[in-house]
Scaffold this motif. Sequence first.
Motif, PDB file in Angstrom:
ATOM      1  N   THR A   1       0.356  -0.951   0.092  1.00  0.00           N
ATOM      2  CA  THR A   1      -0.288  -0.229  -0.489  1.00  0.00           C
ATOM      3  C   THR A   1       0.642   1.295   0.040  1.00  0.00           C
ATOM      4  OG1 THR A   1      -1.944   1.071   1.350  1.00  0.00           O
ATOM      5  CG2 THR A   1      -0.109   0.023   2.566  1.00  0.00           C
ATOM      6  N   PRO A   2       0.597   2.287  -0.684  1.00  0.00           N
ATOM      7  CA  PRO A   2       1.609   3.588  -1.283  1.00  0.00           C
ATOM      8  C   PRO A   2       1.221   4.487   0.561  1.00  0.00           C
ATOM      9  CG  PRO A   2      -0.138   3.300  -2.809  1.00  0.00           C
ATOM     10  CD  PRO A   2      -0.453   2.032  -1.633  1.00  0.00           C
ATOM     11  N   GLN A   3       0.326   4.058   1.523  1.00  0.00           N
ATOM     12  CA  GLN A   3       0.242   4.735   3.205  1.00  0.00           C
ATOM     13  C   GLN A   3       1.872   4.150   3.171  1.00  0.00           C
ATOM     14  OE1 GLN A   3      -3.807   3.009   4.367  1.00  0.00           O
ATOM     15  NE2 GLN A   3      -3.973   4.378   4.949  1.00  0.00           N
ATOM     16  N   ILE A   4       2.660   3.496   2.913  1.00  0.00           N
ATOM     17  CA  ILE A   4       3.492   3.390   3.904  1.00  0.00           C
ATOM     18  C   ILE A   4       4.559   4.163   3.730  1.00  0.00           C
ATOM     19  CG2 ILE A   4       5.503   2.005   1.890  1.00  0.00           C
ATOM     20  CD1 ILE A   4       4.503   0.260   5.452  1.00  0.00           C
ATOM     21  N   LEU A   5       4.058   4.982   2.185  1.00  0.00           N
ATOM     22  CA  LEU A   5       5.519   6.321   2.326  1.00  0.00           C
ATOM     23  C   LEU A   5       5.401   7.082   3.664  1.00  0.00           C
ATOM     24  CD1 LEU A   5       4.300   7.055  -1.748  1.00  0.00           C
ATOM     25  CD2 LEU A   5       6.327   5.980  -0.691  1.00  0.00           C
ATOM     26  N   GLU A   6       4.592   7.323   4.486  1.00  0.00           N
ATOM     27  CA  GLU A   6       3.991   7.744   5.010  1.00  0.00           C
ATOM     28  C   GLU A   6       5.683   7.730   6.352  1.00  0.00           C
ATOM     29  OE1 GLU A   6       2.110  10.233   7.030  1.00  0.00           O
ATOM     30  OE2 GLU A   6       2.509  10.571   5.403  1.00  0.00           O
ATOM     31  N   LEU A   7       6.242   6.470   6.099  1.00  0.00           N
ATOM     32  CA  LEU A   7       6.899   5.684   6.652  1.00  0.00           C
ATOM     33  C   LEU A   7       8.364   6.599   6.837  1.00  0.00           C
ATOM     34  CD1 LEU A   7       6.999   2.591   6.970  1.00  0.00           C
ATOM     35  CD2 LEU A   7       5.598   3.745   8.802  1.00  0.00           C
ATOM     36  N   ARG A   8       8.672   7.550   5.847  1.00  0.00           N
ATOM     37  CA  ARG A   8       9.948   7.634   5.785  1.00  0.00           C
ATOM     38  C   ARG A   8      10.302   9.268   6.361  1.00  0.00           C
ATOM     39  NH1 ARG A   8       7.636  10.449   0.271  1.00  0.00           N
ATOM     40  NH2 ARG A   8       6.325  11.079   1.298  1.00  0.00           N
ATOM     41  N   GLY A   9      11.610   8.604   6.878  1.00  0.00           N
ATOM     42  CA  GLY A   9      12.054   9.915   7.793  1.00  0.00           C
ATOM     43  C   GLY A   9      11.881   9.847   9.407  1.00  0.00           C
ATOM     44  N   LYS A  10      11.094   8.811   9.756  1.00  0.00           N
ATOM     45  CA  LYS A  10      10.324   8.823  10.995  1.00  0.00           C
ATOM     46  C   LYS A  10      11.267   7.827  11.510  1.00  0.00           C
ATOM     47  CE  LYS A  10       6.536  10.773  10.016  1.00  0.00           C
ATOM     48  NZ  LYS A  10       6.831  11.307   8.595  1.00  0.00           N
ATOM     49  N   THR A  11      10.872   8.104  13.259  1.00  0.00           N
ATOM     50  CA  THR A  11      11.770   6.885  14.032  1.00  0.00           C
ATOM     51  C   THR A  11      11.460   5.934  14.575  1.00  0.00           C
ATOM     52  OG1 THR A  11      10.904   7.572  16.332  1.00  0.00           O
ATOM     53  CG2 THR A  11      12.257   9.344  15.315  1.00  0.00           C
ATOM     54  N   ASN A  12      11.322   4.714  15.104  1.00  0.00           N
ATOM     55  CA  ASN A  12      11.076   3.547  15.195  1.00  0.00           C
ATOM     56  C   ASN A  12      10.081   3.559  15.741  1.00  0.00           C
ATOM     57  OD1 ASN A  12      12.916   2.316  13.565  1.00  0.00           O
ATOM     58  ND2 ASN A  12      14.227   1.074  15.364  1.00  0.00           N
ATOM     59  N   GLU A  13       9.409   4.341  16.578  1.00  0.00           N
ATOM     60  CA  GLU A  13       8.061   4.606  17.802  1.00  0.00           C
ATOM     61  C   GLU A  13       6.922   5.338  16.787  1.00  0.00           C
ATOM     62  OE1 GLU A  13       7.551   3.410  20.348  1.00  0.00           O
ATOM     63  OE2 GLU A  13       9.115   2.047  20.237  1.00  0.00           O
ATOM     64  N   GLN A  14       7.635   5.948  15.778  1.00  0.00           N
ATOM     65  CA  GLN A  14       6.620   6.572  14.908  1.00  0.00           C
ATOM     66  C   GLN A  14       5.957   5.556  13.553  1.00  0.00           C
ATOM     67  OE1 GLN A  14       9.078  10.176  13.764  1.00  0.00           O
ATOM     68  NE2 GLN A  14       8.045  11.676  15.268  1.00  0.00           N
ATOM     69  N   ARG A  15       7.458   5.227  13.405  1.00  0.00           N
ATOM     70  CA  ARG A  15       6.973   3.941  12.685  1.00  0.00           C
ATOM     71  C   ARG A  15       5.555   3.305  13.186  1.00  0.00           C
ATOM     72  NH1 ARG A  15      11.117   3.533   8.279  1.00  0.00           N
ATOM     73  NH2 ARG A  15      11.119   0.750   8.038  1.00  0.00           N
ATOM     74  N   LYS A  16       6.179   2.790  14.336  1.00  0.00           N
ATOM     75  CA  LYS A  16       5.451   1.813  14.672  1.00  0.00           C
ATOM     76  C   LYS A  16       4.402   1.857  15.217  1.00  0.00           C
ATOM     77  CE  LYS A  16       7.522  -1.096  17.925  1.00  0.00           C
ATOM     78  NZ  LYS A  16       8.832  -1.605  18.897  1.00  0.00           N
ATOM     79  N   GLU A  17       3.628   2.981  14.896  1.00  0.00           N
ATOM     80  CA  GLU A  17       2.553   4.148  15.612  1.00  0.00           C
ATOM     81  C   GLU A  17       1.768   4.180  13.756  1.00  0.00           C
ATOM     82  OE1 GLU A  17       0.465   8.656  16.674  1.00  0.00           O
ATOM     83  OE2 GLU A  17       2.562   7.746  17.416  1.00  0.00           O
TER      84      GLU A  17
END
Length: 400
Positions: A215-231
């Motif tokens: 899913t393209p939504q995964i692009l939101e993970l760019r540049g995020k910390t591990n905790e932010q990625r989990k959220e």
Amino acid sequence: MSTKKIIEKKNNEFAKGEIILDHYKIERIIGRGGMNSIIYLANDMNVVSNSYFDLKVKGVAIKVIKKTSDISEEDWKRFWNETVTMYRLKSAKSIRYLAEIFDRIMIDDTIYIIMEYVEGETLAKMIAKNEKLTVKESLYILKKILLVLQDLHHSYQEIIIHRDLKPGNIMISKDRTEVKIIDFGISTSIKTLANKNKQLLTFEDEIWASYPYLTPQILELRGKTNEQRKEIISKIGVQFDIYATGVIFYEMLMGKKPFVADDYDKVDILYLPLKYDIPVISKINTNIYPIIENVILRMLASKNTPVFGEKNKNSVEMYESVNDIVKDIDEIEEYLNEKNTTMLNQQLLKLPEIRVLQTPRFFNVINERNRFYEETWFFILFISIFSLLIATIVILFLVL
């Protein structure tokens, strides 16, 4: 299992006839996977009876993963936990649509996963061989996939998400009656807390998946910390599997992927669904009714989610759960049985005139047109030439 005697191999490959884990006789290599894993077909020499169940477990698939210097401890742990999902699903009503795991063993730096062997072919090979499947075949396979996802997403306190659904991870039996989902190597779990927030229960340093089905939504993970990625991943949740299943459904019906790229293994493919719409498949293939196309539009509607901003007037409403898709598929099958063309030809959720399509360079128009001998102009030309030929023969006959 008692003593686990292993024949050491420098290249991690076993030859036909060799015996591993005391009683598994290697037949041949049937596949290769991530982290240089090898999947063998083997016979369990402890099985001697001819009962149906014993024959089922006599021929097994054994996945062998040998740890190398380029595999991190987290990746190694992820592979070892690959079968956790399967064990938790033993009591699920749709377990028959999952390739069963009989045992898993770790010896020194090697993991052995003993699994049910499904004699047949992957959906990827089936599509490649047939170019595309019929509507009936596609709906049949889709329904089996959705039944498994219902169990994964709704049967436990923790939502289980497969995250790597693709035609290569779906096995079809020889007689095409059995559908089995395999490879839970990157599945994840999301727990709903008392305050209704969602918590990801797995390590998320990287996302492992196949880009065309991600899913393209995964692009939101760019540049995020591990905790932010989990959220973010917990927020995306079931959309991982819904989007991937939408791509698979499209591929079964059309024989190709909804978005065309020079290289499907590059992250660039994730941007295409955000920029373009799928072609009007119900016009390309008249066997595909608009009601079926609407299901695909909703499964691939990730670009309309809040992650990428507010919806506009041309947005298609995204499915929130697999249950909603199953309900729609049940209705489609009912309308097909009744030959209710009024309901089957419902208005498209996104009209052709407002769709933004890929440019011809990326859009394989040739495959969407009828073959030349199916075109009207060819039929008229053929009749004209044939008529001229008959007239010429008649004139010659009269003259001579």
